[in-house]
Write an enzyme that holds these catalytic residues in place. Sequence first.
Site, PDB file in Angstrom:
ATOM      1  N   TYR A 149      15.914  33.835 -26.529  1.00 22.62           N
ATOM      2  CA  TYR A 149      16.732  35.013 -26.229  1.00 22.62           C
ATOM      3  C   TYR A 149      15.893  36.112 -25.581  1.00 22.62           C
ATOM      4  O   TYR A 149      16.277  36.671 -24.542  1.00 22.62           O
ATOM      5  CB  TYR A 149      17.380  35.544 -27.506  1.00 22.62           C
ATOM      6  CG  TYR A 149      18.182  36.812 -27.295  1.00 22.62           C
ATOM      7  CD1 TYR A 149      19.364  36.790 -26.562  1.00 22.62           C
ATOM      8  CD2 TYR A 149      17.753  38.028 -27.811  1.00 22.62           C
ATOM      9  CE1 TYR A 149      20.106  37.948 -26.354  1.00 22.62           C
ATOM     10  CE2 TYR A 149      18.488  39.190 -27.612  1.00 22.62           C
ATOM     11  CZ  TYR A 149      19.660  39.150 -26.888  1.00 22.62           C
ATOM     12  OH  TYR A 149      20.386  40.298 -26.681  1.00 22.62           O
ATOM     13  N   LYS A 189      16.071  37.887 -21.631  1.00 21.49           N
ATOM     14  CA  LYS A 189      16.253  39.315 -21.361  1.00 21.49           C
ATOM     15  C   LYS A 189      15.102  39.877 -20.533  1.00 21.49           C
ATOM     16  O   LYS A 189      15.304  40.780 -19.710  1.00 21.49           O
ATOM     17  CB  LYS A 189      16.412  40.077 -22.683  1.00 21.49           C
ATOM     18  CG  LYS A 189      17.728  39.775 -23.395  1.00 21.49           C
ATOM     19  CD  LYS A 189      18.925  40.103 -22.512  1.00 21.49           C
ATOM     20  CE  LYS A 189      20.254  39.853 -23.158  1.00 21.49           C
ATOM     21  NZ  LYS A 189      21.408  40.178 -22.298  1.00 21.49           N
ATOM     22  N   THR A 236      28.692  44.010 -31.987  1.00 29.41           N
ATOM     23  CA  THR A 236      29.533  43.060 -31.246  1.00 29.41           C
ATOM     24  C   THR A 236      29.357  41.664 -31.831  1.00 29.41           C
ATOM     25  O   THR A 236      28.549  41.438 -32.735  1.00 29.41           O
ATOM     26  CB  THR A 236      29.160  43.021 -29.748  1.00 29.41           C
ATOM     27  OG1 THR A 236      27.872  42.386 -29.609  1.00 29.41           O
ATOM     28  CG2 THR A 236      29.108  44.414 -29.147  1.00 29.41           C
TER      29      THR A 236
END
Length: 324
Positions: free
Chosen positions: A205, A209, A242
């Site tokens: 991850y 990014k 989220t």
Amino acid sequence: MWLLSVLLPLLRLYLCGIKVLIYQMFNRSFTLPVLPRQNGRVAVVTGGTRGMGYETARHLASLGMHVVIAGNECEEGAAAVRTIQEEGVEGKVEFVFLDLTSLKSVRGFAKAFGDRGLPLHVLVNNAGTMMVPERQTEDGFEFHFALNYLGHFLLTNLLLDTLKRSGRPGRCSRIINMSSATHFAGVVDMEDLNKRICYSSHAAYSQSKLALVLFTYHLQEQLTAGGFPVTVNAVDPGMVDTALYDNLWSLAQAMKKPVAKTLFRTPAEGASISIYAAASSEMEGVGACYLYNSHRIQSSNSSYDSELQAELWKKSCELVGHRG
């Protein structure tokens, strides 16, 4: 090997998260300034069916933009369009299917968009996933790398000519790449971009990014050198409540819930930075920035490595079969 490849990325990523939470404990999300009307402008927002993507699409449509929500959940997409339309927004909003983990789908989306003859003034590369168990896409790529970075890399390049034609001096087209503070923990391993030697979802991850920030700076350098009226910026929304966090392991999930209620930002607050980059007068003609809480801040030292930027660009072109 396990210590370096799995435990270290985990610790580095959670340390980044703690730093962000401490900042958010004492600093509120910025308030968007009054934004100029965007009538006649067209935007594509990936992952716009929920969360920050939805809030970005909704706000841009309220400014008068024609917004194309691109996502892989058709029912969610239809519901998002219906809800936005019911608010009586001035702009047009529609949903078009796009699976960023499939290079075929990305190419199909870009071709269909091009065939419509529409201009494109804003591309918000918002879609993303986090902490998923090890899995590969139909094209054989690691899931985080494909969805968060490589799919957006190809999509941007396929839409780039339209973005170039749609912009003009004083009214540039804009590309916004959704990164995060976790890029500070990221390491781009050019010998193992797909994390096949020793898998870590945290490393995968954070690498994706960081790749987005490297991509942002290198693309802006190319556009500036060519004199094209297109700007590219990376944005950091902070820690936002989220569905991205749904893949955290059980203990982290339990710890996250009470913290999220008080310290995490809402999707609308998190989306503010993308909306600001996409529509504010202050960002006209401004590119190669890393934006956080409306401020231009320094990204990680490795993100400014021009050799790494060029190497990743070349390798990405090879992986997706694009001449760049």
